[in-house]
Scaffold this active site. Structure first.
Site, PDB file in Angstrom:
ATOM      1  N   SER A 216       0.875  -1.186   0.000  1.00  0.00           N
ATOM      2  CA  SER A 216       0.000   0.000   0.000  1.00  0.00           C
ATOM      3  C   SER A 216       0.903   1.225   0.000  1.00  0.00           C
ATOM      4  O   SER A 216       2.075   1.136   0.402  1.00  0.00           O
ATOM      5  CB  SER A 216      -0.837  -0.008   1.279  1.00  0.00           C
ATOM      6  OG  SER A 216      -1.358   1.279   1.544  1.00  0.00           O
TER       7      SER A 216
ATOM      8  N   TYR B 140      -2.279  -1.129  10.428  1.00  0.00           N
ATOM      9  CA  TYR B 140      -2.241  -1.297   8.964  1.00  0.00           C
ATOM     10  C   TYR B 140      -0.919  -0.756   8.413  1.00  0.00           C
ATOM     11  O   TYR B 140      -0.235  -1.424   7.631  1.00  0.00           O
ATOM     12  CB  TYR B 140      -3.434  -0.555   8.358  1.00  0.00           C
ATOM     13  CG  TYR B 140      -3.586  -0.726   6.859  1.00  0.00           C
ATOM     14  CD1 TYR B 140      -4.249  -1.833   6.338  1.00  0.00           C
ATOM     15  CD2 TYR B 140      -3.085   0.218   5.968  1.00  0.00           C
ATOM     16  CE1 TYR B 140      -4.409  -1.998   4.971  1.00  0.00           C
ATOM     17  CE2 TYR B 140      -3.230   0.064   4.597  1.00  0.00           C
ATOM     18  CZ  TYR B 140      -3.903  -1.048   4.101  1.00  0.00           C
ATOM     19  OH  TYR B 140      -4.046  -1.193   2.740  1.00  0.00           O
TER      20      TYR B 140
HETATM   21  P1  NAI Z   1     -11.219  -6.085  -0.237  1.00  0.00           P
HETATM   22  O1  NAI Z   1     -11.772  -5.938   1.122  1.00  0.00           O
HETATM   23  O2  NAI Z   1     -12.148  -6.115  -1.397  1.00  0.00           O
HETATM   24  O3  NAI Z   1     -10.300  -7.384  -0.352  1.00  0.00           O
HETATM   25  C1  NAI Z   1      -9.679  -8.037   0.717  1.00  0.00           C
HETATM   26  C2  NAI Z   1      -9.960  -9.526   0.573  1.00  0.00           C
HETATM   27  O4  NAI Z   1      -9.202 -10.234   1.553  1.00  0.00           O
HETATM   28  C3  NAI Z   1     -11.433  -9.877   0.806  1.00  0.00           C
HETATM   29  O5  NAI Z   1     -11.907 -10.689  -0.262  1.00  0.00           O
HETATM   30  C4  NAI Z   1     -11.420 -10.662   2.114  1.00  0.00           C
HETATM   31  O6  NAI Z   1     -12.426 -11.667   2.178  1.00  0.00           O
HETATM   32  C5  NAI Z   1     -10.025 -11.258   2.070  1.00  0.00           C
HETATM   33  N1  NAI Z   1      -9.545 -11.652   3.394  1.00  0.00           N
HETATM   34  C6  NAI Z   1      -9.612 -10.958   4.567  1.00  0.00           C
HETATM   35  N2  NAI Z   1      -9.078 -11.671   5.567  1.00  0.00           N
HETATM   36  C7  NAI Z   1      -8.651 -12.846   5.026  1.00  0.00           C
HETATM   37  C8  NAI Z   1      -8.035 -14.011   5.544  1.00  0.00           C
HETATM   38  N3  NAI Z   1      -7.724 -14.112   6.859  1.00  0.00           N
HETATM   39  N4  NAI Z   1      -7.754 -15.036   4.703  1.00  0.00           N
HETATM   40  C9  NAI Z   1      -8.072 -14.960   3.374  1.00  0.00           C
HETATM   41  N5  NAI Z   1      -8.656 -13.876   2.829  1.00  0.00           N
HETATM   42  C10 NAI Z   1      -8.956 -12.844   3.644  1.00  0.00           C
HETATM   43  O7  NAI Z   1     -10.177  -4.899  -0.410  1.00  0.00           O
HETATM   44  P2  NAI Z   1      -9.068  -4.612  -1.515  1.00  0.00           P
HETATM   45  O8  NAI Z   1      -8.984  -3.162  -1.633  1.00  0.00           O
HETATM   46  O9  NAI Z   1      -9.300  -5.405  -2.733  1.00  0.00           O
HETATM   47  O10 NAI Z   1      -7.764  -5.112  -0.770  1.00  0.00           O
HETATM   48  C11 NAI Z   1      -6.831  -6.027  -1.334  1.00  0.00           C
HETATM   49  C12 NAI Z   1      -5.436  -5.672  -0.874  1.00  0.00           C
HETATM   50  O11 NAI Z   1      -5.084  -4.401  -1.416  1.00  0.00           O
HETATM   51  C13 NAI Z   1      -5.269  -5.554   0.644  1.00  0.00           C
HETATM   52  O12 NAI Z   1      -4.033  -6.124   1.034  1.00  0.00           O
HETATM   53  C14 NAI Z   1      -5.265  -4.053   0.874  1.00  0.00           C
HETATM   54  O13 NAI Z   1      -4.563  -3.681   2.028  1.00  0.00           O
HETATM   55  C15 NAI Z   1      -4.552  -3.588  -0.393  1.00  0.00           C
HETATM   56  N6  NAI Z   1      -4.750  -2.180  -0.695  1.00  0.00           N
HETATM   57  C16 NAI Z   1      -5.984  -1.690  -1.040  1.00  0.00           C
HETATM   58  C17 NAI Z   1      -6.130  -0.344  -1.317  1.00  0.00           C
HETATM   59  C18 NAI Z   1      -7.437   0.261  -1.700  1.00  0.00           C
HETATM   60  O14 NAI Z   1      -7.543   1.497  -1.745  1.00  0.00           O
HETATM   61  N7  NAI Z   1      -8.465  -0.514  -2.004  1.00  0.00           N
HETATM   62  C19 NAI Z   1      -5.003   0.581  -1.244  1.00  0.00           C
HETATM   63  C20 NAI Z   1      -3.755  -0.038  -0.882  1.00  0.00           C
HETATM   64  C21 NAI Z   1      -3.650  -1.373  -0.619  1.00  0.00           C
END
Ligand code: NAI
Length: 263
Positions: free
Chosen positions: A147, A160
């Site tokens: 991130s 985070y």
């Molecule tokens: P999201 O909430 O859609 O995706 C996160 C996914 O991780 C979800 O599908 C959730 O079910 C899964 N998850 C959570 N805990 C888990 C576990 N213990 N085991 C397996 N799966 C698990 O959010 P997003 O944005 O797609 O996030 C994906 C990655 O991108 C994360 O690492 C987040 O920190 C990173 N990120 C996102 C940003 C944004 O603005 N959306 C910015 C910077 C980084």
């Protein structure tokens, strides 16, 4: 398109939603074998639809339930991927969570939950993929979803920010350690992306406006824009790239406060 991804096997953790989902669909378009890791049984319908979509676009896919904080689940994920598709070439450690709490009120439970999902979960994914690559003589690629908060401090999100700062040095350390084996380990640092993790914040016009002010390019990124960086990093086009954090943030890390000659 990246023809060398055709027929390669990729695992993506937390792939039922957001950035992980966009990566899964994009690797499908590249005709890869996609292993969609999902966390909750509630995500089965979504992942079934994704499998159909990936197959229609010429790739192949399976879904595997698993919690990235559990060693056995990560081991199972690799086992199922390699049983189904014969090998593993790319590991994308994407699953992540966040919650907003002033740091002096942050419980140890919340701290541990975020660190174990975002940092320990990614470590376990790296470790198991590395072990597989080494045992099978595969010059694989690992991508960790970091991130902009591996660089930008983030009050109320100390757990985070600490997890993402940890991913930066974990990625660089592993990249250095396994470079002689030609295993490439990189991360991606997205800025503000339109996914469920931000749904509540972006639904509030005031908060959305506040975020937009931090983005010199003037718009919130789409998950497909992050997936586009992931396929490049995984492909042979990035064959000499390791230990990199690829920042995809519309300029958020360029000190937007200094725009227009201020400062
Ligand atoms: P999201 O909430 O859609 O995706 C996160 C996914 O991780 C979800 O599908 C959730 O079910 C899964 N998850 C959570 N805990 C888990 C576990 N213990 N085991 C397996 N799966 C698990 O959010 P997003 O944005 O797609 O996030 C994906 C990655 O991108 C994360 O690492 C987040 O920190 C990173 N990120 C996102 C940003 C944004 O603005 N959306 C910015 C910077 C980084």
């Amino acid at each position: 398109m990246y023809p060398d991804l055709n027929g390669k096997t990729v695992i993506i953790t937390g792939a039922a939603t957001g950035i992980g989902k966009a990566c899964a669909l994009r690797f499908g378009q590249e005709k890869a074998n996609v292993v969609i890791n999902y966390h909750s049984e509630k995500q089965v319908k979504e992942t079934d639809e994704m499998i159909n979509e990936i197959k229609k676009s010429g790739g192949n896919a399976i879904s595997v339930q698993g919690d990235v904080t559990k060693e056995d689940d990560i081991k199972q994920l690799i086992k199922k991927a390699t049983e189904e598709f014969g090998s593993l070439h790319i590991m994308i450690n994407n699953a992540g969570i966040e919650n907003e709490v002033p740091s002096h009120e942050l419980s140890l439970e919340d701290w541990n939950k975020v660190i174990s999902t975002n940092l320990t979960g990614q470590f376990l994914g790296c470790r198991e993929a590395l072990d597989y690559f080494l045992n099978h003589d595969i010059q694989g690629a690992i991508i960790n979803m970091s991130s902009v908060h591996e660089i930008i401090p983030w009050p109320h999100f100390v757990h985070y920010a600490a997890s993402k700062g940890g991913i930066k040095l974990m990625t660089q350390t592993l990249a250095l350690e396994y470079a002689p084996k030609k295993i490439r380990i990189n991360s991606i640092a997205p800025g503000a992306i339109n996914t469920p993790i931000n749904a509540e914040k972006f639904a509030d016009p005031k908060q959305r406006e506040g975020v937009l002010k931090l983005i010199p390019m003037g718009y919130i990124g789409e998950p497909e824009e992050i997936a586009a960086t992931a396929v490049w990093l995984a492909s042979n086009q990035a064959s000499y790239v390791t230990g990199l954090t690829l920042i995809a943030d519309g300029g958020m890390t360029l000190y937007p406060g200094f725009q227009a000659g201020k400062g």
